[in-house]
Design an enzyme around this catalytic site. Structure first.
Site, PDB file in Angstrom:
ATOM      1  N   LYS A  55       0.838  -1.203   0.000  1.00 55.42           N
ATOM      2  CA  LYS A  55       0.000   0.000   0.000  1.00 55.42           C
ATOM      3  C   LYS A  55       0.871   1.250   0.000  1.00 55.42           C
ATOM      4  CE  LYS A  55      -3.850  -2.416   2.094  1.00 55.42           C
ATOM      5  NZ  LYS A  55      -4.483  -2.870   3.335  1.00 55.42           N
ATOM      6  N   GLN A  99      -4.707  -2.135   9.585  1.00 60.65           N
ATOM      7  CA  GLN A  99      -4.485  -3.416   8.910  1.00 60.65           C
ATOM      8  C   GLN A  99      -5.090  -4.552   9.748  1.00 60.65           C
ATOM      9  OE1 GLN A  99      -3.159  -3.831   5.746  1.00 60.65           O
ATOM     10  NE2 GLN A  99      -3.916  -5.907   6.061  1.00 60.65           N
ATOM     11  N   ASP A 122     -11.283   2.772   4.693  1.00 60.61           N
ATOM     12  CA  ASP A 122     -11.735   1.394   4.480  1.00 60.61           C
ATOM     13  C   ASP A 122     -13.259   1.312   4.483  1.00 60.61           C
ATOM     14  OD1 ASP A 122      -9.572  -0.260   3.968  1.00 60.61           O
ATOM     15  OD2 ASP A 122      -9.025  -0.416   6.092  1.00 60.61           O
TER      16      ASP A 122
END
Ligand code: NAP
Length: 294
Positions: A55, A99, A122
């Site tokens: 990422k 994460q 997210d």
């Protein structure tokens, strides 16, 4: 019968990344904004470390600043929440990603809920989940967003289509269903308790598979002419060699029945990071009262 068209997720994701890079450059030049994405990594899970590294690399390629924050696996929830609060208040940061999975004993729901919803790239904060189901602008989870972009690459309109989503997880199945509903599909969600899942799936003009069961969707599950999006990423042993990556759909069989289908790898997978970068720019613009850029 001719074989299904293969939807090239890699190419579509590369196109989106290119547009993200152009927009990031425009924001820098015209508005002196460098969008920033912070990643929180707890513990030393090698797969998670790899995802976070990928990422960061993707951010660098499109001109988004990335910030990595590592915490030890035995840190408590309080320490994570303290970091989240600091990043919520940091003006350089437009998006925060946590994460997953978090180490055992830490409630991911509690951590997600602590994020500023405006930085929740997210799209897992309950506020963003609510916006999605209400059909209001919010931040949309990345993989489901990618699924819709792939569908739109082969369908001008999804309105009135019978859509079946296999799987009802918070991160894939449910948000995909909400997006299909917002696109005026007639949506059915199939899960492990569904009776005769194959018969329900055979009704689908649009079939999205997200069960995590390798090649479980066979030819009998697919309506001739359907569009099939395979979200599954399953690693199966290959006798001492590198594990094979397969989806939830028996690709070779489905290709003879469907009109369009995504491969694994090279379908949904590449869209997820591209949509994360897109969300970061959207968050950067909204926080400053600018219109959505992409
Ligand atoms: P998950 O949380 O394990 O959820 C799986 C869902 O499938 C559950 O709702 C389960 O039903 C349902 N299911 C399981 N067996 C079934 C069956 N035989 N018939 C019907 N439904 C069944 O998985 P997930 O996180 O949603 O991920 C799904 C797949 O997508 C995995 O392979 C994952 O690796 C992949 N994935 C890919 C990306 C990407 O970037 N491409 C991103 C995320 C996930 P119940 O609720 O009844 O248990």
């Amino acid at each position: 019968m001719s074989e299904a068209r293969v939807i090239d997720g890699k190419a579509i994701a590369a196109g989106l990344r290119g547009r993200v890079a152009e927009t990031a450059a425009m924001l820098r030049e015209r508005h002196r904004i460098t969008a920033g994405l912070a990643a929180i990594l707890v513990g030393d899970d090698p797969a998670s470390q790899l995802y976070v590294r990928n990422k960061a690399r993707a951010c660098a390629e499109v001109g988004i600043a990335s910030f990595e924050h590592r915490l030890p696996g035995d840190c408590g929830t309080a320490q994570i929440l303290e970091l989240v609060a600091r990043l919520n208040g940091d003006g350089r940061i437009d998006g925060i990603l946590v994460q997953l999975p978090l180490p055992r004993g830490i409630d991911p729901g509690q951590v997600m809920t602590a994020l500023d919803p405006a930085k929740d790239v997210d799209g897992f904060h309950p506020m963003n989940v609510g916006h999605l189901w209400r059909g209001e602008p919010g931040l949309i989870p990345c993989t489901p967003q990618g699924v819709l972009l792939l569908l739109r690459s082969v369908h001008d309109s999804l309105s009135g289509s019978e859509a079946v989503v296999l799987g009802r997880s918070q991160i894939v199945g449910r948000p995909v269903a909400a997006l299909l509903l917002a696109a005026d599909c007639t949506v059915t969600i199939v899960h492990s308790k569904t009776r005769d899942a194959a018969a329900v799936c055979r009704r689908a003009d649009i079939l999205v598979a997200a069960t995590g069961r390798p090649a479980a969707v066979t030819a009998e599950w697919i309506k001739p002419g359907a569009t099939v999006i395979d979200v599954g990423i399953n690693r199966i042993a290959a006798g001492g060699r590198q594990p094979l990556l397969v989806g939830d759909v028996d690709f070779a069989a489905a290709r003879r029945i469907a009109a369009a289908i995504t491969p694994v790898p090279g379908g949904v997978g590449p869209m997820t990071i591209a949509c994360l970068l897109r969300n970061t720019l959207i968050a950067a613009c909204r926080r400053r009262g600018l219109p959505d850029p992409l």
